[in-house]
Design a protein around this motif. Structure first.
Motif, PDB file in Angstrom:
ATOM      1  N   GLU A  67      18.108  -4.340  13.735  1.00 13.31           N
ATOM      2  CA  GLU A  67      17.868  -4.991  13.141  1.00 13.31           C
ATOM      3  C   GLU A  67      15.970  -6.244  14.826  1.00 13.31           C
ATOM      4  O   GLU A  67      15.112  -6.319  14.060  1.00 13.31           O
ATOM      5  N   ALA A  68      16.336  -5.497  15.761  1.00 15.32           N
ATOM      6  CA  ALA A  68      15.931  -6.303  16.532  1.00 15.32           C
ATOM      7  C   ALA A  68      14.545  -5.358  17.185  1.00 15.32           C
ATOM      8  O   ALA A  68      14.898  -4.141  17.350  1.00 15.32           O
ATOM      9  N   LYS A  69      13.000  -5.562  16.911  1.00 15.00           N
ATOM     10  CA  LYS A  69      12.274  -4.437  17.515  1.00 15.00           C
ATOM     11  C   LYS A  69      11.650  -5.689  18.174  1.00 15.00           C
ATOM     12  O   LYS A  69      11.350  -6.620  18.114  1.00 15.00           O
ATOM     13  N   GLY A  70      10.806  -4.498  19.029  1.00 14.55           N
ATOM     14  CA  GLY A  70       9.549  -5.409  20.064  1.00 14.55           C
ATOM     15  C   GLY A  70       9.080  -4.945  20.234  1.00 14.55           C
ATOM     16  O   GLY A  70       8.320  -3.040  19.848  1.00 14.55           O
ATOM     17  N   ILE A  71       7.201  -5.735  20.710  1.00 12.60           N
ATOM     18  CA  ILE A  71       6.166  -4.430  21.254  1.00 12.60           C
ATOM     19  C   ILE A  71       5.803  -5.410  22.456  1.00 12.60           C
ATOM     20  O   ILE A  71       6.368  -7.034  22.396  1.00 12.60           O
ATOM     21  N   SER A  72       5.552  -5.184  23.209  1.00 16.04           N
ATOM     22  CA  SER A  72       4.899  -5.493  24.686  1.00 16.04           C
ATOM     23  C   SER A  72       3.848  -5.454  24.711  1.00 16.04           C
ATOM     24  O   SER A  72       3.101  -4.220  24.681  1.00 16.04           O
ATOM     25  N   PHE A  73       2.454  -6.544  25.306  1.00 16.51           N
ATOM     26  CA  PHE A  73       1.473  -6.567  25.238  1.00 16.51           C
ATOM     27  C   PHE A  73       0.896  -5.968  26.296  1.00 16.51           C
ATOM     28  O   PHE A  73       1.780  -5.973  27.639  1.00 16.51           O
ATOM     29  N   SER A  74       0.036  -5.407  27.269  1.00 16.55           N
ATOM     30  CA  SER A  74      -0.274  -5.186  28.647  1.00 16.55           C
ATOM     31  C   SER A  74      -0.751  -5.778  29.386  1.00 16.55           C
ATOM     32  O   SER A  74      -0.432  -6.774  30.798  1.00 16.55           O
ATOM     33  N   ARG A  75      -0.739  -7.461  28.285  1.00 15.15           N
ATOM     34  CA  ARG A  75      -1.350  -9.154  29.842  1.00 15.15           C
ATOM     35  C   ARG A  75      -0.497  -9.733  28.723  1.00 15.15           C
ATOM     36  O   ARG A  75      -0.944  -9.529  27.403  1.00 15.15           O
TER      37      ARG A  75
END
Ligand code: UDP
Ligand code: MG
Length: 312
Positions: A67-75
């Motif tokens: 259920e846990a998902k993630g996106i990470s920005f470059s800044r």
């Protein structure tokens, strides 16, 4: 079976900026409540360029739990960008947007979900109280929302980013090409069948608010100008005001000239210079601000840049 589940899937979108100590706690609290209510869900964290352990924590979670998902920005791109990135990657039939610090009480989500099942397409969380906040901050926030409600004609006096949006509303929002979206207002602007649920703003348990006074001022200006051209009408209004004043003063000056007492009034000249000078400068500033906004929009840079994903 799978399709049917997807029809009911709730995506929770959580922007997170330097929230390392909140990730697990927030995930556990929300998932417990949703499991008890038998709501199928996914929780999508959007790491807004955090400089602490936020991203590793999100990955830890998503490695163990589907259920846990993630996106990470470059800044750091800001909360609005994080919300839109979340909306773009969410796969649910409806999405709830909430803060990572549990100031938006997850206990309200089942109620929002129920309203959605009843056919409401936008369910807004409305602040019943503003929680523990310093009085000056409350005063400024109230003032800001008064102005913005006036100019946008969308009542936002107790609005928050805590909302449930149906897939239709999400898709409508994603069609908007704006570079500087103001989520809180746009989610009302898109329309649809709307309900609201009052909630008490909770105390932030861990970490500190990411907003300084200055960043709030910038946020207010950015959002007012991204939603309304009214400040430019102020320029026109000031112009008319100056014209009226100049008529009155013109008559007085002519009268003095013809009655032979024209040399006096040097103070008036200086004052006029100062007033006209400042009105012109401020007006140019306002127009300049809009031009810079046009410049930003026309460059059409992406709202955010994603560097990593997990669980997606
Ligand atoms: N946030 C973000 N990017 C930023 C600032 C904040 O994603 O540049 C997130 C933050 O992690 C939190 C939410 O936006 O989940 C609200 O932030 P915060 O609690 O600092 O604001 P406040 O509650 O004081 O308005
Ligand atoms: Mg907060």
């Amino acid at each position: 079976m799978v399709l049917q589940e997807n029809n009911k899937l709730l995506s929770i979108i959580i922007p997170a900026y330097n929230e390392q100590d909140n990730i697990h706690r927030t995930f556990n609290t929300i998932s417990q409540i949703l499991n008890e209510s038998h709501i199928p869900f996914e929780i999508l964290f959007v790491d807004d360029g955090s400089r602490d352990m936020t991203w590793p924590r999100i990955c830890e979670l998503s490695a163990g739990l589907s259920e846990a998902k993630g996106i990470s920005f470059s800044r750091n791109f800001g909360k609005e960008s994080a919300i839109f990135a979340g909306l773009e990657s969410a796969s649910g039939a409806c999405c709830v947007i909430m803060d990572c610090d549990l100031q938006h009480p997850p206990a309200v989500i089942p109620e929002m979900y129920r309203l959605w099942q009843e056919g409401f397409e936008v369910v807004e969380g409305v602040k019943a109280s503003r929680g523990q906040e310093n009085p000056f901050h409350t005063f400024c926030a109230k003032g800001f929302y008064k102005i913005i409600s006036k100019v946008t004609k969308v009542n936002m006096s107790d609005a928050s980013d805590f909302k449930l949006l149906d897939r239709k509303a999400v898709d409508a929002l994603l069609l908007l090409p704006e570079r500087a979206p103001f989520f809180r207002a746009l989610s009302s602007w898109v329309g649809f069948r709307t309900a609201s649920v009052p909630f008490e703003v909770q105390e932030r348990a861990i970490g500190s608010s990411k907003w300084s006074m200055w960043s709030l001022v910038k946020y207010a200006i950015r959002n007012i100008t991204s939603f309304s051209g009214a400040p430019m009408q102020v320029v026109t209004f000031l112009g008319w005001l100056m014209l009226l004043a100049s008529l009155a003063l013109g008559v007085q000056s002519l009268y003095r000239y013809f009655s032979g007492t024209a040399l006096e009034g040097f103070t008036t000249v200086i004052l006029l210079q100062l007033i006209i000078g400042s009105v012109l400068m401020i007006s140019l500033g306002i127009i300049g601000h809009y031009i810079s906004r046009i410049y930003d929009e026309i460059k059409a840079r992406p709202r955010y840049i994603i560097s990593k994903r997990c669980g997606l």
